[in-house]
Write a protein that holds these residues in place. Structure first.
Motif, PDB file in Angstrom:
ATOM      1  N   PHE A  24       0.818  -1.215   0.000  1.00 24.05           N
ATOM      2  CA  PHE A  24       0.000   0.000   0.000  1.00 24.05           C
ATOM      3  C   PHE A  24       0.852   1.266   0.000  1.00 24.05           C
ATOM      4  CE2 PHE A  24      -3.603  -2.711   0.784  1.00 24.05           C
ATOM      5  CZ  PHE A  24      -4.638  -2.027   0.164  1.00 24.05           C
ATOM      6  N   GLU A  25       2.000   1.238   0.664  1.00 22.78           N
ATOM      7  CA  GLU A  25       2.890   2.405   0.635  1.00 22.78           C
ATOM      8  C   GLU A  25       3.418   2.645  -0.781  1.00 22.78           C
ATOM      9  OE1 GLU A  25       4.649   2.492   5.183  1.00 22.78           O
ATOM     10  OE2 GLU A  25       5.706   1.298   3.684  1.00 22.78           O
ATOM     11  N   ALA A  26       3.751   1.576  -1.489  1.00 26.96           N
ATOM     12  CA  ALA A  26       4.228   1.720  -2.873  1.00 26.96           C
ATOM     13  C   ALA A  26       3.111   2.223  -3.780  1.00 26.96           C
ATOM     14  CB  ALA A  26       4.770   0.385  -3.385  1.00 26.96           C
ATOM     15  N   VAL A  27       1.915   1.692  -3.604  1.00 30.22           N
ATOM     16  CA  VAL A  27       0.778   2.137  -4.405  1.00 30.22           C
ATOM     17  C   VAL A  27       0.475   3.605  -4.117  1.00 30.22           C
ATOM     18  CG1 VAL A  27      -1.721   1.833  -4.744  1.00 30.22           C
ATOM     19  CG2 VAL A  27      -0.200  -0.159  -4.709  1.00 30.22           C
ATOM     20  N   GLU A  28       0.579   3.975  -2.846  1.00 25.81           N
ATOM     21  CA  GLU A  28       0.355   5.374  -2.478  1.00 25.81           C
ATOM     22  C   GLU A  28       1.393   6.279  -3.143  1.00 25.81           C
ATOM     23  OE1 GLU A  28      -0.601   7.907   1.514  1.00 25.81           O
ATOM     24  OE2 GLU A  28       0.996   6.404   1.677  1.00 25.81           O
ATOM     25  N   GLN A  64       7.020  -4.578  -4.319  1.00 20.49           N
ATOM     26  CA  GLN A  64       6.366  -3.286  -4.478  1.00 20.49           C
ATOM     27  C   GLN A  64       6.313  -2.879  -5.947  1.00 20.49           C
ATOM     28  OE1 GLN A  64       8.984  -1.205  -1.700  1.00 20.49           O
ATOM     29  NE2 GLN A  64       7.177  -0.601  -0.512  1.00 20.49           N
ATOM     30  N   ALA A  65       7.413  -3.068  -6.676  1.00 19.43           N
ATOM     31  CA  ALA A  65       7.435  -2.720  -8.094  1.00 19.43           C
ATOM     32  C   ALA A  65       6.390  -3.527  -8.862  1.00 19.43           C
ATOM     33  CB  ALA A  65       8.833  -2.948  -8.673  1.00 19.43           C
ATOM     34  N   ASP A  66       6.261  -4.812  -8.544  1.00 19.22           N
ATOM     35  CA  ASP A  66       5.243  -5.643  -9.192  1.00 19.22           C
ATOM     36  C   ASP A  66       3.839  -5.112  -8.906  1.00 19.22           C
ATOM     37  OD1 ASP A  66       7.131  -7.346 -10.283  1.00 19.22           O
ATOM     38  OD2 ASP A  66       6.902  -8.886  -8.729  1.00 19.22           O
ATOM     39  N   ARG A  87      -5.931   2.938   4.580  1.00 27.15           N
ATOM     40  CA  ARG A  87      -5.532   1.537   4.758  1.00 27.15           C
ATOM     41  C   ARG A  87      -4.116   1.466   5.319  1.00 27.15           C
ATOM     42  NH1 ARG A  87      -6.774  -3.029   6.670  1.00 27.15           N
ATOM     43  NH2 ARG A  87      -5.764  -4.784   5.677  1.00 27.15           N
ATOM     44  N   CYS A  88      -3.224   2.333   4.848  1.00 28.03           N
ATOM     45  CA  CYS A  88      -1.859   2.382   5.389  1.00 28.03           C
ATOM     46  C   CYS A  88      -1.892   2.700   6.883  1.00 28.03           C
ATOM     47  CB  CYS A  88      -1.012   3.430   4.658  1.00 28.03           C
ATOM     48  SG  CYS A  88      -0.489   2.948   3.018  1.00 28.03           S
ATOM     49  N   GLU A  89      -2.699   3.657   7.258  1.00 25.83           N
ATOM     50  CA  GLU A  89      -2.811   4.026   8.675  1.00 25.83           C
ATOM     51  C   GLU A  89      -3.365   2.866   9.501  1.00 25.83           C
ATOM     52  OE1 GLU A  89      -5.163   7.597   8.482  1.00 25.83           O
ATOM     53  OE2 GLU A  89      -3.480   8.773   7.699  1.00 25.83           O
ATOM     54  N   ALA A  90      -4.372   2.192   8.983  1.00 25.49           N
ATOM     55  CA  ALA A  90      -4.956   1.056   9.692  1.00 25.49           C
ATOM     56  C   ALA A  90      -3.938  -0.070   9.843  1.00 25.49           C
ATOM     57  CB  ALA A  90      -6.206   0.560   8.967  1.00 25.49           C
TER      58      ALA A  90
END
Length: 105
Positions: A24-28, A64-66, A87-90
């Motif tokens: 989720f951090e990478a997507v963010e 993460q790249a994938d 979602r990252c926070e949760a």
């Protein structure tokens, strides 16, 4: 035996939450910089080189790249970015709770 199973289950849950948070951090990050991500993808010869370039440029892991390469453009809308942040926070809270439980054991 039951206590050991609980420890393994908690450990697996912690690992799963950490992996999910990384994704989720990478997507963010990708959703916050869609033009940079798209530039990397468009200038790469193939998916392998695109993944490697994302790892270099953004500091992503292979996982993460994938995830970023699988990202759909609808994920960059404002509402979706807010959902990703939530979602990252949760997940961060879940990880903190699981780590606290592990330290008490």
């Amino acid at each position: 035996m039951r206590e050991r199973d609980t420890e393994i289950s908690a450990s697996a849950e912690l690992e799963r939450a950490r992996d999910e948070l990384l994704i989720f951090e990478a997507v963010e990050e990708a959703a916050s910089n869609p033009h940079d991500v798209l530039d990397v993808l468009l200038t790469s010869a193939d998916s392998e080189s695109a993944g490697e370039a994302l790892q270099r440029q953004f500091g992503f892991t292979e996982m993460q790249a994938d995830a970023v390469m699988s990202l759909q453009f609808r994920r960059v809308t404002h509402i979706e970015r807010r959902n990703i942040r939530e979602r990252c926070e949760a997940l961060t809270e879940v990880i903190s709770d699981l780590e606290a439980q592990a330290h008490r054991s």
